[in-house]
Design a protein around this motif. Sequence first.
Motif, mmCIF file in Angstrom:
data_model
loop_
_atom_site.group_PDB
_atom_site.id
_atom_site.type_symbol
_atom_site.label_atom_id
_atom_site.label_comp_id
_atom_site.label_asym_id
_atom_site.label_seq_id
_atom_site.Cartn_x
_atom_site.Cartn_y
_atom_site.Cartn_z
ATOM 1 N N SER A 1 51.137 84.352 18.838
ATOM 2 C CA SER A 1 51.388 85.627 18.178
ATOM 3 C C SER A 1 50.777 86.762 18.986
ATOM 4 C CB SER A 1 50.781 85.626 16.766
ATOM 5 O OG SER A 1 50.924 86.889 16.151
ATOM 6 N N PRO A 2 51.452 87.925 19.018
ATOM 7 C CA PRO A 2 50.830 89.099 19.638
ATOM 8 C C PRO A 2 49.755 89.717 18.745
ATOM 9 C CG PRO A 2 52.977 89.673 18.743
ATOM 10 C CD PRO A 2 52.839 88.189 18.587
ATOM 11 N N LYS A 3 49.737 89.324 17.465
ATOM 12 C CA LYS A 3 48.727 89.829 16.542
ATOM 13 C C LYS A 3 47.384 89.161 16.826
ATOM 14 C CE LYS A 3 51.885 90.520 12.600
ATOM 15 N NZ LYS A 3 52.121 90.146 11.177
ATOM 16 N N GLN A 4 46.329 89.928 16.651
ATOM 17 C CA GLN A 4 44.993 89.372 16.814
ATOM 18 C C GLN A 4 44.534 88.770 15.488
ATOM 19 O OE1 GLN A 4 43.297 89.103 19.596
ATOM 20 N NE2 GLN A 4 41.390 88.297 18.766
ATOM 21 N N PRO A 5 44.160 87.491 15.442
ATOM 22 C CA PRO A 5 43.649 86.924 14.186
ATOM 23 C C PRO A 5 42.346 87.599 13.781
ATOM 24 C CG PRO A 5 43.348 85.392 16.005
ATOM 25 C CD PRO A 5 44.174 86.516 16.540
ATOM 26 N N ASP B 1 48.237 68.530 20.753
ATOM 27 C CA ASP B 1 47.707 68.737 22.101
ATOM 28 C C ASP B 1 47.248 70.190 22.219
ATOM 29 O OD1 ASP B 1 48.546 66.161 22.538
ATOM 30 O OD2 ASP B 1 50.203 66.697 23.866
ATOM 31 N N VAL B 2 46.078 70.396 22.783
ATOM 32 C CA VAL B 2 45.510 71.750 22.899
ATOM 33 C C VAL B 2 45.137 71.992 24.354
ATOM 34 C CG1 VAL B 2 43.684 73.321 22.158
ATOM 35 C CG2 VAL B 2 44.632 71.663 20.534
ATOM 36 N N THR B 3 45.793 72.990 24.963
ATOM 37 C CA THR B 3 45.460 73.427 26.317
ATOM 38 C C THR B 3 44.662 74.726 26.229
ATOM 39 O OG1 THR B 3 47.392 74.853 26.657
ATOM 40 C CG2 THR B 3 47.685 72.488 27.045
ATOM 41 N N GLU B 4 44.300 75.266 27.376
ATOM 42 C CA GLU B 4 43.543 76.517 27.394
ATOM 43 C C GLU B 4 44.337 77.673 26.801
ATOM 44 O OE1 GLU B 4 41.899 77.410 31.199
ATOM 45 O OE2 GLU B 4 40.755 75.537 31.318
ATOM 46 N N ALA B 5 45.673 77.567 26.753
ATOM 47 C CA ALA B 5 46.506 78.632 26.199
ATOM 48 C C ALA B 5 46.685 78.524 24.688
ATOM 49 C CB ALA B 5 47.880 78.628 26.871
ATOM 50 N N ASP B 6 46.303 77.388 24.111
ATOM 51 C CA ASP B 6 46.629 77.097 22.709
ATOM 52 C C ASP B 6 45.492 77.382 21.740
ATOM 53 O OD1 ASP B 6 49.170 76.124 23.532
ATOM 54 O OD2 ASP B 6 48.259 74.204 24.061
ATOM 55 N N ALA B 7 44.769 78.468 21.974
ATOM 56 C CA ALA B 7 43.679 78.887 21.080
ATOM 57 C C ALA B 7 42.619 77.809 20.890
ATOM 58 C CB ALA B 7 44.228 79.323 19.721
ATOM 59 N N PRO B 8 42.144 77.191 21.983
ATOM 60 C CA PRO B 8 41.077 76.204 21.806
ATOM 61 C C PRO B 8 39.808 76.863 21.271
ATOM 62 C CG PRO B 8 41.274 76.775 24.114
ATOM 63 C CD PRO B 8 42.438 77.432 23.410
ATOM 64 N N THR B 9 39.109 76.162 20.411
ATOM 65 C CA THR B 9 37.833 76.653 19.913
ATOM 66 C C THR B 9 36.871 76.861 21.082
ATOM 67 O OG1 THR B 9 38.115 75.518 17.802
ATOM 68 C CG2 THR B 9 35.861 76.109 18.427
ATOM 69 N N ALA C 1 33.571 79.680 18.111
ATOM 70 C CA ALA C 1 34.442 80.785 17.717
ATOM 71 C C ALA C 1 35.895 80.408 17.931
ATOM 72 C CB ALA C 1 34.107 82.052 18.513
ATOM 73 N N ALA C 2 36.753 80.970 17.079
ATOM 74 C CA ALA C 2 38.198 80.854 17.271
ATOM 75 C C ALA C 2 38.656 81.915 18.267
ATOM 76 C CB ALA C 2 38.917 81.030 15.938
ATOM 77 N N GLN C 3 39.906 81.804 18.706
ATOM 78 C CA GLN C 3 40.478 82.827 19.568
ATOM 79 C C GLN C 3 41.984 82.902 19.354
ATOM 80 O OE1 GLN C 3 40.566 82.047 23.839
ATOM 81 N NE2 GLN C 3 39.949 79.926 23.485
ATOM 82 N N ALA C 4 42.596 83.940 19.898
ATOM 83 C CA ALA C 4 44.033 84.140 19.754
ATOM 84 C C ALA C 4 44.811 83.073 20.519
ATOM 85 C CB ALA C 4 44.417 85.533 20.237
#
Length: 259
Positions: free
Chosen positions: A103-107, A148-156, A215-218
């Motif tokens: 999403s372009p929105k910031q969580p 599957d979580v890569t560096e682009a997929d909002a990893p914690t 922390a979470a991230q976009a």
Amino acid sequence: MPDILSKQAIDQFITEGFVRIDNVFSPDTASAALDILWKDIPFERGNPNTWTEPVIRLGMYTQQPFIASVNTPELHAAFDQLVGEGRWIPCQSVGSFPVRFPSPKQPNDTGRHVDVSFPGDDPSNYFEWRANISSKGRALLMLVLYSDVTEADAPTIIYRKSHKDVARLLSPEGDRGLSFMELAGRLHELPEREEALAVGKAGTIYLCHPFLVHAAQAHRGHTPKFMAQPPLLLRNELVIEGSEVGYTPVEKAIRLALG
């Protein structure tokens, strides 16, 4: 069951605050869990145009794929190594799911924080829940990857060695400890710590010290991220001093922080 975690892995847990275990549960278990979760998501699974929010929060899940994923013999053996045999309670739920979408929105939930473990004056208000130096109620934080979580997929984002800083914050506060908001409001006082990202294939689990800052991230990838963050519950509080039987790795980490 032989030891699952090597001495090096346990040393990493003590000093860095976490350890990663791959292939804890199978792709089939992860897929079955996702089938259940998608039924509760107000978006079309195959239509990214309907994914209009950066994060959707889902409720508690106790169905078989979830319970099986966090109760494998290997994982239980790792719990014994880190927390102590007979000192933890098997997971009967994987808690809530913050499902993250590209999403372009910031969580609005990306702040650094430490998960708290026992209720404050208002048990219904999570921001008033608390943590104390003996980690009342919580043995570990788990980051359980169902996709599957890569560096682009909002990893914690994990802040290496931050569990030691938090131990030093909590130590003067005694049994009452600090609330979620009180603790979050003091994290700016802590030293800057190197970041690690909780990436991996579905079936990967990060076992984290209960005081670890994260922390979470976009989400900047393409595939929704599914991760649960259940606590491993304690039967009793941790023992920080005066033990007659020695200290477990989760306790040793606190003792090391306090000198």
